[in-house]
Write an enzyme that holds these catalytic residues in place. Structure first.
Site, PDB file in Angstrom:
ATOM      1  N   ASP A  45      -3.000   5.821  -4.726  1.00 50.56           N
ATOM      2  CA  ASP A  45      -3.887   6.906  -5.158  1.00 50.56           C
ATOM      3  C   ASP A  45      -3.240   7.822  -6.185  1.00 50.56           C
ATOM      4  OD1 ASP A  45      -2.049   8.079  -3.272  1.00 50.56           O
ATOM      5  OD2 ASP A  45      -3.393   9.813  -3.182  1.00 50.56           O
TER       6      ASP A  45
ATOM      7  N   PHE B  43       0.829  -1.199   0.000  1.00 50.44           N
ATOM      8  CA  PHE B  43       0.000   0.000   0.000  1.00 50.44           C
ATOM      9  C   PHE B  43       0.867   1.255   0.000  1.00 50.44           C
ATOM     10  CE2 PHE B  43      -2.530  -3.210   2.190  1.00 50.44           C
ATOM     11  CZ  PHE B  43      -3.812  -3.021   1.691  1.00 50.44           C
ATOM     12  N   ASP B  44       0.422   2.248  -0.744  1.00 50.30           N
ATOM     13  CA  ASP B  44       0.878   3.605  -0.492  1.00 50.30           C
ATOM     14  C   ASP B  44       0.220   4.041   0.823  1.00 50.30           C
ATOM     15  OD1 ASP B  44       1.907   6.273  -1.097  1.00 50.30           O
ATOM     16  OD2 ASP B  44      -0.174   6.786  -1.519  1.00 50.30           O
ATOM     17  N   LEU B  45       0.712   5.125   1.410  1.00 51.21           N
ATOM     18  CA  LEU B  45       0.126   5.588   2.676  1.00 51.21           C
ATOM     19  C   LEU B  45      -0.792   6.792   2.474  1.00 51.21           C
ATOM     20  CD1 LEU B  45      -0.037   5.323   5.770  1.00 51.21           C
ATOM     21  CD2 LEU B  45       1.921   6.880   5.899  1.00 51.21           C
ATOM     22  N   ASP B  46      -0.200   7.944   2.148  1.00 51.06           N
ATOM     23  CA  ASP B  46      -0.977   9.180   2.041  1.00 51.06           C
ATOM     24  C   ASP B  46      -1.997   9.111   0.908  1.00 51.06           C
ATOM     25  OD1 ASP B  46       0.432  10.271   4.105  1.00 51.06           O
ATOM     26  OD2 ASP B  46       1.742  11.501   2.862  1.00 51.06           O
TER      27      ASP B  46
END
Length: 216
Positions: free
Chosen positions: A163, A8-11
Protein backbone atom coordinates in the site's frame (compact mmCIF):
# COMPACT_ATOMS: atom_id res chain seq x y z
CA UNK A 1 8.06 -17.19 -16.08
CA UNK A 2 5.30 -18.48 -13.81
CA UNK A 3 4.57 -16.67 -10.55
CA UNK A 4 4.70 -19.09 -7.62
CA UNK A 5 5.39 -16.68 -4.74
CA UNK A 6 3.40 -13.76 -3.33
CA UNK A 7 4.92 -11.37 -0.80
CA UNK A 8 2.70 -8.99 1.16
CA UNK A 9 3.24 -5.89 3.19
CA UNK A 10 1.21 -6.06 6.41
CA UNK A 11 -0.04 -2.67 7.64
CA UNK A 12 -2.54 -1.06 5.27
CA UNK A 13 -2.33 -4.05 2.94
CA UNK A 14 -3.46 -7.19 4.78
CA UNK A 15 -4.88 -5.52 7.89
CA UNK A 16 -6.23 -2.02 8.43
CA UNK A 17 -3.92 -0.52 11.02
CA UNK A 18 -4.25 3.06 9.79
CA UNK A 19 -6.09 4.38 12.85
CA UNK A 20 -3.73 2.51 15.17
CA UNK A 21 -0.66 3.99 13.48
CA UNK A 22 -2.06 7.52 13.34
CA UNK A 23 -3.17 7.38 16.98
CA UNK A 24 0.23 6.01 18.04
CA UNK A 25 2.07 8.83 16.28
CA UNK A 26 -0.26 11.51 17.67
CA UNK A 27 0.03 10.13 21.20
CA UNK A 28 3.83 10.07 21.01
CA UNK A 29 4.28 13.44 19.33
CA UNK A 30 1.77 15.19 21.58
CA UNK A 31 3.64 13.79 24.58
CA UNK A 32 6.89 15.40 23.45
CA UNK A 33 5.57 18.32 21.39
CA UNK A 34 2.09 19.26 22.71
CA UNK A 35 -0.35 20.70 20.18
CA UNK A 36 2.20 20.77 17.36
CA UNK A 37 0.96 17.83 15.27
CA UNK A 38 -2.43 17.10 13.72
CA UNK A 39 -3.74 14.03 11.92
CA UNK A 40 -2.78 15.28 8.45
CA UNK A 41 0.76 15.98 9.66
CA UNK A 42 1.46 12.34 10.49
CA UNK A 43 0.12 10.74 7.30
CA UNK A 44 3.54 11.01 5.58
CA UNK A 45 5.02 9.03 8.51
CA UNK A 46 3.14 5.89 7.45
CA UNK A 47 5.56 3.60 5.62
CA UNK A 48 9.10 4.52 6.71
CA UNK A 49 10.66 2.92 9.76
CA UNK A 50 10.02 4.53 13.15
CA UNK A 51 13.73 5.28 13.45
CA UNK A 52 13.76 7.14 10.13
CA UNK A 53 10.66 9.13 11.03
CA UNK A 54 11.61 10.13 14.57
CA UNK A 55 15.24 10.89 13.68
CA UNK A 56 13.98 13.60 11.33
CA UNK A 57 12.04 15.15 14.21
CA UNK A 58 14.62 14.96 17.01
CA UNK A 59 17.67 12.70 16.85
CA UNK A 60 18.26 13.02 20.60
CA UNK A 61 14.87 11.47 21.46
CA UNK A 62 14.56 8.74 18.83
CA UNK A 63 14.72 5.71 21.12
CA UNK A 64 12.38 7.08 23.78
CA UNK A 65 9.85 8.15 21.15
CA UNK A 66 9.99 4.68 19.59
CA UNK A 67 9.37 3.17 23.03
CA UNK A 68 6.43 5.52 23.63
CA UNK A 69 4.97 4.71 20.21
CA UNK A 70 5.30 0.96 20.64
CA UNK A 71 3.82 0.93 24.13
CA UNK A 72 0.72 2.83 22.97
CA UNK A 73 0.52 0.73 19.80
CA UNK A 74 0.69 -2.50 21.79
CA UNK A 75 -1.87 -1.39 24.39
CA UNK A 76 -4.45 -0.23 21.82
CA UNK A 77 -3.73 -2.77 19.08
CA UNK A 78 -6.79 -5.00 19.23
CA UNK A 79 -9.32 -2.19 19.60
CA UNK A 80 -8.06 -0.19 16.60
CA UNK A 81 -7.12 -2.87 14.04
CA UNK A 82 -9.72 -3.87 11.44
CA UNK A 83 -9.87 -6.41 8.62
CA UNK A 84 -10.02 -5.64 4.90
CA UNK A 85 -12.62 -7.46 2.83
CA UNK A 86 -11.56 -10.57 0.89
CA UNK A 87 -8.05 -10.66 2.41
CA UNK A 88 -8.54 -13.80 4.50
CA UNK A 89 -10.31 -15.66 1.72
CA UNK A 90 -7.69 -14.67 -0.86
CA UNK A 91 -4.67 -15.66 1.22
CA UNK A 92 -6.36 -18.94 2.13
CA UNK A 93 -7.01 -19.65 -1.56
CA UNK A 94 -3.43 -18.80 -2.55
CA UNK A 95 -2.17 -21.25 0.04
CA UNK A 96 -4.66 -23.87 -1.14
CA UNK A 97 -3.44 -23.44 -4.73
CA UNK A 98 0.14 -24.05 -3.63
CA UNK A 99 1.60 -20.56 -3.77
CA UNK A 100 4.45 -19.68 -1.42
CA UNK A 101 3.26 -16.73 0.65
CA UNK A 102 5.29 -14.41 2.84
CA UNK A 103 5.14 -11.09 4.64
CA UNK A 104 7.75 -8.34 4.34
CA UNK A 105 7.12 -5.57 6.85
CA UNK A 106 8.94 -2.66 8.47
CA UNK A 107 7.17 -3.48 11.74
CA UNK A 108 8.60 -5.20 14.84
CA UNK A 109 7.88 -8.92 15.12
CA UNK A 110 5.86 -8.75 18.34
CA UNK A 111 3.17 -6.49 16.88
CA UNK A 112 3.28 -8.33 13.55
CA UNK A 113 2.35 -11.53 15.36
CA UNK A 114 -0.43 -9.73 17.25
CA UNK A 115 -1.95 -8.53 13.97
CA UNK A 116 -1.72 -11.91 12.29
CA UNK A 117 -3.31 -13.69 15.24
CA UNK A 118 -6.10 -11.11 15.52
CA UNK A 119 -6.94 -11.46 11.82
CA UNK A 120 -6.47 -15.26 11.91
CA UNK A 121 -3.92 -15.01 9.09
CA UNK A 122 -1.10 -16.50 11.15
CA UNK A 123 -1.72 -20.05 9.89
CA UNK A 124 -1.03 -19.22 6.25
CA UNK A 125 2.36 -17.55 5.95
CA UNK A 126 5.51 -19.55 5.28
CA UNK A 127 7.85 -16.66 6.05
CA UNK A 128 7.55 -13.35 7.92
CA UNK A 129 10.43 -10.88 7.55
CA UNK A 130 10.29 -7.95 10.00
CA UNK A 131 12.49 -4.98 10.81
CA UNK A 132 14.14 -7.19 13.44
CA UNK A 133 15.50 -9.48 10.71
CA UNK A 134 17.30 -7.01 8.42
CA UNK A 135 19.74 -4.12 8.39
CA UNK A 136 17.95 -2.17 5.66
CA UNK A 137 14.21 -1.60 5.28
CA UNK A 138 12.09 -1.24 2.14
CA UNK A 139 12.57 0.20 -0.46
CA UNK A 140 16.02 -1.38 -0.09
CA UNK A 141 15.76 -4.85 -1.64
CA UNK A 142 17.24 -6.66 1.39
CA UNK A 143 13.93 -7.55 3.13
CA UNK A 144 12.43 -8.97 -0.06
CA UNK A 145 15.64 -10.78 -0.93
CA UNK A 146 15.67 -12.37 2.52
CA UNK A 147 12.06 -13.52 2.16
CA UNK A 148 12.75 -14.96 -1.30
CA UNK A 149 15.83 -16.76 -0.03
CA UNK A 150 13.88 -18.30 2.86
CA UNK A 151 11.13 -19.35 0.46
CA UNK A 152 13.63 -20.73 -2.07
CA UNK A 153 12.05 -18.49 -4.71
CA UNK A 154 13.45 -16.36 -7.52
CA UNK A 155 12.55 -12.66 -7.95
CA UNK A 156 11.11 -13.25 -11.40
CA UNK A 157 8.74 -15.84 -9.90
CA UNK A 158 7.42 -13.44 -7.24
CA UNK A 159 4.87 -10.66 -6.83
CA UNK A 160 5.09 -7.99 -4.11
CA UNK A 161 1.80 -6.52 -2.86
CA UNK A 162 1.67 -3.29 -0.85
CA UNK A 163 0.00 0.00 0.00
CA UNK A 164 3.04 2.28 0.03
CA UNK A 165 5.71 3.37 -2.42
CA UNK A 166 8.28 1.58 -0.24
CA UNK A 167 6.60 -1.70 -1.19
CA UNK A 168 6.39 -0.98 -4.91
CA UNK A 169 9.91 0.43 -5.25
CA UNK A 170 11.21 -2.32 -2.95
CA UNK A 171 9.72 -4.92 -5.27
CA UNK A 172 11.16 -3.20 -8.32
CA UNK A 173 14.58 -3.01 -6.67
CA UNK A 174 14.43 -6.72 -5.84
CA UNK A 175 13.30 -7.66 -9.35
CA UNK A 176 9.77 -8.86 -8.57
CA UNK A 177 6.47 -7.96 -10.17
CA UNK A 178 4.46 -5.47 -8.09
CA UNK A 179 0.82 -4.91 -7.18
CA UNK A 180 -0.47 -1.81 -5.42
CA UNK A 181 -3.67 -1.69 -3.38
CA UNK A 182 -6.15 1.07 -4.18
CA UNK A 183 -7.33 1.22 -0.56
CA UNK A 184 -4.08 2.87 0.49
CA UNK A 185 -4.64 5.81 2.84
CA UNK A 186 -2.47 7.94 0.56
CA UNK A 187 -4.76 7.48 -2.43
CA UNK A 188 -4.68 5.48 -5.64
CA UNK A 189 -2.97 8.21 -7.70
CA UNK A 190 -0.09 8.34 -5.20
CA UNK A 191 0.79 4.70 -5.90
CA UNK A 192 0.09 4.85 -9.63
CA UNK A 193 2.95 7.37 -9.89
CA UNK A 194 5.37 4.55 -8.98
CA UNK A 195 4.14 2.41 -11.88
CA UNK A 196 3.18 -0.87 -10.20
CA UNK A 197 2.50 -3.73 -12.59
CA UNK A 198 -1.02 -4.14 -11.20
CA UNK A 199 -3.56 -2.19 -9.15
CA UNK A 200 -5.92 -4.11 -6.86
CA UNK A 201 -9.34 -2.72 -5.93
CA UNK A 202 -9.85 -5.61 -3.53
CA UNK A 203 -7.47 -8.36 -2.50
CA UNK A 204 -9.39 -11.05 -4.38
CA UNK A 205 -8.38 -9.31 -7.64
CA UNK A 206 -5.07 -11.12 -7.12
CA UNK A 207 -6.55 -14.48 -8.04
CA UNK A 208 -7.51 -13.75 -11.68
CA UNK A 209 -4.33 -11.69 -12.15
CA UNK A 210 -2.15 -14.61 -11.11
CA UNK A 211 -4.23 -17.05 -13.13
CA UNK A 212 -3.80 -14.93 -16.26
CA UNK A 213 -0.07 -14.43 -15.67
CA UNK A 214 0.50 -18.14 -15.27
CA UNK A 215 -1.60 -19.00 -18.31
CA UNK A 216 0.38 -16.82 -20.71
Amino acid sequence: MRINTVLFDLDGTLINTNELIISSFLHTLNTYYPNQYKREDVLPFIGPSLHDTFSKIDESKVEEMITSYREFNHDHHDELVEEYETVYETVRELKKQGYKVGIVTTKARQTVEMGLQLSKLDEFFDVVVTIDDVEHVKPHPEPLQKALELLDAKPEEALMVGDNHHDIVGGQNAGTKTAAVSWTLKGRAYLEAYKPDFMLDKMSDLLPILSNMNRS
